[in-house]
Design an enzyme around this catalytic site. Sequence first.
Site, PDB file in Angstrom:
ATOM      1  N   GLY A  10       0.826  -1.215   0.000  1.00  0.00           N
ATOM      2  CA  GLY A  10       0.000   0.000   0.000  1.00  0.00           C
ATOM      3  C   GLY A  10       0.854   1.257   0.000  1.00  0.00           C
ATOM      4  N   PHE A  11       0.180   2.378   0.123  1.00  0.00           N
ATOM      5  CA  PHE A  11       0.854   3.680   0.035  1.00  0.00           C
ATOM      6  C   PHE A  11       1.943   3.842   1.112  1.00  0.00           C
ATOM      7  CE2 PHE A  11       0.023   8.022   2.032  1.00  0.00           C
ATOM      8  CZ  PHE A  11       1.161   8.591   1.495  1.00  0.00           C
ATOM      9  N   THR A  35      -6.260  -2.514  -1.759  1.00  0.00           N
ATOM     10  CA  THR A  35      -5.886  -1.147  -2.146  1.00  0.00           C
ATOM     11  C   THR A  35      -4.397  -1.046  -2.475  1.00  0.00           C
ATOM     12  OG1 THR A  35      -5.613  -0.517   0.180  1.00  0.00           O
ATOM     13  CG2 THR A  35      -7.719   0.012  -0.855  1.00  0.00           C
ATOM     14  N   GLY A  36      -3.619  -2.025  -2.085  1.00  0.00           N
ATOM     15  CA  GLY A  36      -2.195  -2.032  -2.431  1.00  0.00           C
ATOM     16  C   GLY A  36      -1.997  -2.475  -3.873  1.00  0.00           C
ATOM     17  N   ASP A  52      -4.433 -12.526   2.812  1.00  0.00           N
ATOM     18  CA  ASP A  52      -5.213 -11.681   3.706  1.00  0.00           C
ATOM     19  C   ASP A  52      -4.834 -11.980   5.153  1.00  0.00           C
ATOM     20  OD1 ASP A  52      -7.426 -10.504   5.167  1.00  0.00           O
ATOM     21  OD2 ASP A  52      -8.457 -10.433   3.231  1.00  0.00           O
ATOM     22  N   LEU A  76       0.249  -2.703   8.958  1.00  0.00           N
ATOM     23  CA  LEU A  76      -0.321  -1.553   8.247  1.00  0.00           C
ATOM     24  C   LEU A  76      -1.528  -1.960   7.407  1.00  0.00           C
ATOM     25  CD1 LEU A  76       2.792  -0.785   8.782  1.00  0.00           C
ATOM     26  CD2 LEU A  76       2.522   0.775   6.869  1.00  0.00           C
ATOM     27  N   TYR A 148     -14.402   1.888   9.861  1.00  0.00           N
ATOM     28  CA  TYR A 148     -12.961   2.154   9.967  1.00  0.00           C
ATOM     29  C   TYR A 148     -12.595   2.575  11.395  1.00  0.00           C
ATOM     30  CZ  TYR A 148      -8.376   4.143   8.743  1.00  0.00           C
ATOM     31  OH  TYR A 148      -7.032   4.440   8.666  1.00  0.00           O
ATOM     32  N   LYS A 152     -10.322   0.328  14.038  1.00  0.00           N
ATOM     33  CA  LYS A 152      -9.043   0.784  14.588  1.00  0.00           C
ATOM     34  C   LYS A 152      -9.097   0.901  16.107  1.00  0.00           C
ATOM     35  CE  LYS A 152      -6.449   1.263  10.863  1.00  0.00           C
ATOM     36  NZ  LYS A 152      -5.199   0.490  10.689  1.00  0.00           N
ATOM     37  N   THR A 178      -1.846  11.672   5.688  1.00  0.00           N
ATOM     38  CA  THR A 178      -0.502  11.521   5.134  1.00  0.00           C
ATOM     39  C   THR A 178      -0.607  11.510   3.609  1.00  0.00           C
ATOM     40  OG1 THR A 178       0.089  10.238   7.084  1.00  0.00           O
ATOM     41  CG2 THR A 178       1.566  10.059   5.204  1.00  0.00           C
TER      42      THR A 178
END
Length: 310
Positions: A10-11, A35-36, A52, A76, A148, A152, A178
Amino acid sequence: MHILVTGGAGFIGANLCRALLKRGDEVTVIDNLYTGKRENIEDLPLRFIEGDICDRALMQQKFSPDLVHFDGVMNLACPASPPAYQAQPIETLLTGSVGTANTLEVARAHKARYLITSTSEIYGEPTVHPQTEEYRGNVNTVGPRSMYDEAKRFSEAMTTAYAETYGISTAIVRIFNTYGPFMQPDDGRVITNFPNQALYGTPLTIYGDGSQTRSFCYVDDLVGGLLAMFDSAERGPINLGNPQEITIRELTDFVQTVTGRPCQICFKPLPGDDPTRRCPDIAKANKLLQWQPHTPLKDGLTATWEWFQR
Ligand code: UDP
């Protein structure tokens, strides 16, 4: 050290892997590529497993201490853009709960240090500014961001439970907005939409009236914070972000200056539960990790713009 990076394609993961390799660490990545992107790390000398973190059998099989040794686990793995996590709400909740537990099990089996990337979203619609780690947040548990935020929050609680129950060394960081290279152009966040829109000559889309604020941290600074936290013995939670707070409307000015492209602006409805203000108090990171971001928004946006153009 040998580090397992979940979500390493990912990012932030792709930037973190580069930093770990640069300092001589060995890296294994697991990523389900929701998303990666494989191409984010395909040039890097690391071991990649497409899978996963919710798949416990896979984790046990691939990461058995009989086969491999990890000194650290940096978790992450989770979609982080609102459109991405809203498109897969159940998977996001399972990633934060089952997935976090599975990664903690790996850390336990390897007696490895464990770092979880939590988020400023656990503060919800904050009533305290700037947000300190002591602030307990104001989350709508059934709102459009709940999958989300609660994932978290749960992952912080699970990490704490593992630290208390098994004595493993854990670190919780709360990442604020970020940006930088390796963001996916279609991920829907504001610093992907604006550069993308500038690139294609379409209007910059402000949601609401643009008076809401965010504080944007350049990814190199953020990765420095992740490493400082991982290398320390601190448990956190610790905020990592840039305390320079700006409105989304001001961000459109920065984008136009950096890109040199005058842009039209259009207004779209503000999504539900979009936080009005967000800004980290980073006194704790500063004191405990001697960490603070250095990259001015203009410089970070310039580097991001160059990456988007490429
Ligand atoms: N936003 C915007 N235009 C866009 C995308 C986002 O005005 O094209 C706003 C969004 O409503 C929010 C802020 O920019 O107030 C940051 O959104 P982002 O999705 O980047 O992250 P968030 O901090 O909301 O998770």
